[in-house]
Design an enzyme around this catalytic site. Sequence first.
Site, PDB file in Angstrom:
ATOM      1  CE  LYS A 112      -7.562  -0.977   4.122  1.00 19.37           C
ATOM      2  NZ  LYS A 112      -6.981  -1.402   3.029  1.00 19.37           N
TER       3      LYS A 112
HETATM    4  C1  LIG Z   1      -7.193  -2.522   2.221  1.00 21.66           C
HETATM    5  C2  LIG Z   1      -6.628  -2.718   0.735  1.00 21.66           C
HETATM    6  C3  LIG Z   1      -7.205  -3.486  -0.246  1.00 21.66           C
HETATM    7  C4  LIG Z   1      -8.076  -4.487   0.020  1.00 21.66           C
HETATM    8  O1  LIG Z   1      -9.531  -3.766   0.030  1.00 21.66           O
HETATM    9  P1  LIG Z   1     -10.899  -4.249   0.888  1.00 21.66           P
HETATM   10  O2  LIG Z   1     -11.815  -3.382   0.994  1.00 21.66           O
HETATM   11  O3  LIG Z   1     -10.426  -4.766   2.088  1.00 21.66           O
HETATM   12  O4  LIG Z   1     -11.185  -5.573  -0.201  1.00 21.66           O
HETATM   13  C5  LIG Z   1      -6.597  -3.506  -1.375  1.00 21.66           C
HETATM   14  N1  LIG Z   1      -5.352  -2.665  -1.561  1.00 21.66           N
HETATM   15  C6  LIG Z   1      -4.925  -1.818  -0.513  1.00 21.66           C
HETATM   16  C7  LIG Z   1      -3.630  -1.029  -1.072  1.00 21.66           C
HETATM   17  C8  LIG Z   1      -5.447  -1.740   0.592  1.00 21.66           C
HETATM   18  O5  LIG Z   1      -4.792  -1.314   1.505  1.00 21.66           O
END
Ligand SMILES: *Cc1c(COP(=O)(O)O)cnc(C)c1O
Length: 496
Positions: A112
């Site tokens: 993120k």
């Molecule tokens: C948010 C997240 C995901 C999923 O990503 P999306 O873009 O929502 O598909 C996968 N792994 C981790 C560690 C995340 O924080």
Amino acid sequence: MELLYRSTRSDGRKVRASEAILKGLAEDGGLYVPESVPVLDKSLQEFSDMSYQETAYEVMKLFLTDFTEEELRGCIEKAYDDKFDTDEIAPLHVADGAYFLELYHGATIAFKDMALSILPHLMTTAARKNQVTDEIVILTATSGDTGKAALAGFAGVPGTRIIVFYPKDGVSPIQERQMVTQKGENVRVVGIRGNFDDAQSGVKELFGDRALADTMARAGLRFSSANSINIGRLVPQIVYYVYACAKLWKAGKLSEGQAVNVVVPTGNFGNILAAYYAKLAGAPIGKLICASNENKVLYDFFQTGTYDRNREFILTASPSMDILISSNLERLIYRITGDNAAETAERMKELSGQGRYTITPGMKEKLEDFRGGYAAQERAALAIRRIYERDGYVLDPHTAVAAAVYEDYRDASADTAVTVIASTASPYKFPRSVMEAIGEECDGRTDLELVDMLSAYSHTPVPRAVEELRSAPVLHNRVCERNEMKETVKEILGLA
Ligand SMILES: *Cc1c(COP(=O)(O)O)cnc(C)c1O
């Protein structure tokens, strides 16, 4: 030429990129999509000599055409700096015959950070460009990763404030500690007595509260959202796929005419959609392999053409993928309808009404580059253990789902394409699941003890983000009931 954005649900007014970033969601409830996906105007050879920041500029300038060069470079400089613990920002690591694209070297050691470290700067720049003088108040409900990454991104950014609500007993001890120790005059963290859905629906109500919006406007404040449907989060994620292809090219792993398969551990469908946009923009990407955990709505969708959220919600060891409504899928649906807003809106209505919709055979054909796969907890744990024993490399539980799906795909398809696996969190964020998977006894040990164990096993230093938690003072201890959220927000904003 200026690239405009339109809603996936109606052919109404088109907006510039900066407006789309400020608004987040279109007024009709649709998601903003670019009128057409721009094509990269640099060759792989040219990209291969660029830093991450230069790549970011070359990719983002194509999507955010109303930002000046100076504005965009300014945002990029503030985002991808020494908050990241490597100059490469998103390094590739070889293991298990694949390339793990490590997206977790930012402030909160989860992917993120790739988007949330730049979103605040894009947003304040967008506000300036649109003569918005209100202070922007970001309101977020989190089940863990997003909250901390948003806090870290917005902390100290002039012209913004951020309030994060999390379920008091619904996040991991490390995740909670990460949030309640967040520094910054403009940040507040509040625990809710309730679950994530309570926090989420509470935040949605506040966003829709007209009276509150009026009170805020009089005080020179306005809400905005940092969630993953904002194109200000999507566009920065396209960058690292182009970057990864260019690095593979430079290393001689990829030659003219070859394409890279990409495997992405998926929740809200944002990360994999960014890979798809990178492909549409001309990056040499082949298959897009969407990896799910037990909540395999997307796997079933790619198999059958029916998206059906009517099923039990399963809590897993990869919580950021525990999602039954993958919001960003709407953008893919729009694309495979041939940019037909009415058809997209119809399916989204079915989704909110009956909880399911089916696409036509013609639409399904357009998904030929996608593959769905899933791996349950034991299978993902096995991947962690196997890759650790084989290569000494440790995966977090989300990336492990993708690694397991990749193994299955490789065995079943005999596809030998070079493969990039999006590595979405540091294993240090989930030391208990990881050490258990490796086969260690974890009972009776604290998470921070397990962190030290992980460091010894993987021969990697404990990331700064975790090291700091040992001594960081708790700065936020506010807890409220579900029905006290509005009063809490007003009090925090000085409106009570
Ligand atoms: C948010 C997240 C995901 C999923 O990503 P999306 O873009 O929502 O598909 C996968 N792994 C981790 C560690 C995340 O924080």
